[in-house]
Design a protein around this motif. Structure first.
Motif, PDB file in Angstrom:
ATOM      1  N   ARG A  42       0.821  -1.203   0.000  1.00  7.17           N
ATOM      2  CA  ARG A  42       0.000   0.000   0.000  1.00  7.17           C
ATOM      3  C   ARG A  42       0.862   1.263   0.000  1.00  7.17           C
ATOM      4  N   ARG A  43       0.345   2.286  -0.607  1.00  6.55           N
ATOM      5  CA  ARG A  43       1.035   3.565  -0.748  1.00  6.55           C
ATOM      6  C   ARG A  43       0.542   4.532   0.326  1.00  6.55           C
ATOM      7  N   TYR A  44       1.469   5.126   1.084  1.00  8.82           N
ATOM      8  CA  TYR A  44       1.112   6.093   2.129  1.00  8.82           C
ATOM      9  C   TYR A  44       1.291   7.493   1.552  1.00  8.82           C
ATOM     10  N   VAL A  45       0.248   8.310   1.617  1.00  2.00           N
ATOM     11  CA  VAL A  45       0.271   9.632   0.989  1.00  2.00           C
ATOM     12  C   VAL A  45      -0.288  10.675   1.943  1.00  2.00           C
ATOM     13  N   CYS A  46      -0.008  11.936   1.624  1.00  2.98           N
ATOM     14  CA  CYS A  46      -0.670  13.067   2.266  1.00  2.98           C
ATOM     15  C   CYS A  46      -1.342  13.882   1.171  1.00  2.98           C
ATOM     16  N   ILE A  85      -5.938  19.410  -3.893  1.00  2.73           N
ATOM     17  CA  ILE A  85      -4.918  20.263  -4.512  1.00  2.73           C
ATOM     18  C   ILE A  85      -3.732  19.432  -4.967  1.00  2.73           C
ATOM     19  N   SER A  86      -3.264  18.534  -4.108  1.00  3.04           N
ATOM     20  CA  SER A  86      -2.098  17.721  -4.458  1.00  3.04           C
ATOM     21  C   SER A  86      -2.123  16.416  -3.681  1.00  3.04           C
ATOM     22  N   ILE A  87      -1.468  15.385  -4.254  1.00  2.00           N
ATOM     23  CA  ILE A  87      -1.272  14.085  -3.614  1.00  2.00           C
ATOM     24  C   ILE A  87       0.219  13.794  -3.662  1.00  2.00           C
ATOM     25  N   GLN A  88       0.827  13.600  -2.491  1.00  2.00           N
ATOM     26  CA  GLN A  88       2.265  13.376  -2.449  1.00  2.00           C
ATOM     27  C   GLN A  88       2.595  12.232  -1.499  1.00  2.00           C
TER      28      GLN A  88
END
Length: 305
Positions: A42-46, A85-88
């Motif tokens: 799984r990918r952890y994002v803010c 606005i953004s996914i990083q």
């Protein structure tokens, strides 16, 4: 008369061949299972929302209209893609939070692997790197309070207050080549009490990027009528997206205040996620002209905006 059927004689060999075939096929099936499990990591994002809220967690699904996120605070949530606005990518364990515009800019810098939120300065010495236009910071340490802003692409201006006086700072930067920057600047203070003005001009060269860089500088400390030329070498190394190792070192050609000949330091800077600011700590070692070593702790705090 006793005889045996050839078909019955072949059965044990057939079972043996099937058994050996299964053994030979097992590693391939295990490898396929491992590959399948690794592909499902799984990918952890803010995710930065238009409401100035930062949502962090495991990315479960993104169908183009909605994003499903498993957060550590409240579990699974669904976010409208139009409000994003953004996914990083982020370090696992990063927490959701509300942000004002200045902390939002700093947090986006933290999550950007190519930009640290405050790389134009080491502990005290400046690098030749500029900030983005309209960015700035407030910095407090035991010697100085400094508020600085990048007013144009190449020019940085600030105000300073210290125990010896108050005044202004200036730095003009230019990109010389790929990951090579140069700058000239100065700090000037009007003295309190009966002290004369303090003037600290410098010229420096920096090689590297926002997270990993090294600088060499030539400067002269003009204090209360005395002048001490110096050479400075500083460097910054990213340890992880929220921690940087820093060293800052000086050689004074003409010691003036404490018979200092060398000032050596090593320490770090780290991002305090819950307070939207940077902390700094270093152990400095002052070597006097007679060889005496004097340890000095350094503490600092920076608020990017």
């Amino acid at each position: 008369m006793h005889y045996s059927c050839p078909m019955f004689q072949l059965k044990p060999f057939r079972y043996l061949s099937v058994f050996l075939g299964l053994i030979l096929m097992a590693p391939d099936s295990i490898a396929q299972e491992d590959t399948g499990s690794s592909s499902q990591e799984r990918r952890y994002v803010c995710i930065t929302m238009v409401t100035q809220v930062l949502r962090c967690g495991y990315l479960i699904d993104d169908d183009g209209r909605e994003i499903t996120l498993e957060t550590p605070e409240i579990g699974v949530i669904i976010l409208p893609k139009s409000d994003v606005i953004s996914i990083q990518d982020a370090t696992e364990g990063a927490r959701s939070q509300s942000m004002n515009p200045s902390s939002q800019r700093a947090q986006q810098s933290i999550l950007n692997p190519d930009r640290a939120p405050q790389s134009s300065r080491y502990f005290f010495a400046p690098s030749a790197l500029p900030m983005e236009q309209e960015e700035g910071y407030a910095h407090l340490n035991p010697l100085l309070l400094n508020v600085t802003r990048q007013v144009s692409e190449n020019l940085m201006l600030g105000a300073a207050l210290s125990w010896v006086g108050f005044g202004a700072t200036l730095k003009a930067s230019a990109r010389l080549s790929d990951e090579v920057y140069g700058s000239v600047g100065a700090m000037g203070l009007l003295g309190f009490y009966d002290l004369g003005p303090t003037f600290f001009p410098f010229v420096n060269l920096t090689k590297g990027n926002q997270n990993n860089h090294a600088s060499i500088a030539f400067a002269a400390l003009n204090f209360d009528g005395q002048v001490s030329p110096m050479i400075n070498f500083s460097a910054c190394k990213e340890i992880n997206p929220r921690v940087w190792l820093i060293t800052e070192n000086y050689y004074f050609a003409d010691p003036m205040l404490f018979s200092e000949q060398l000032l050596l330091s090593v320490g770090g800077r780290w991002w305090r996620n819950n307070q939207n600011r940077l902390g700094e700590f270093a152990l400095m070692m002052m070597i006097t002209d007679n060889g005496e070593a004097i340890p000095i702790p350094w503490l600092g705090t920076t608020w990017p905006f």
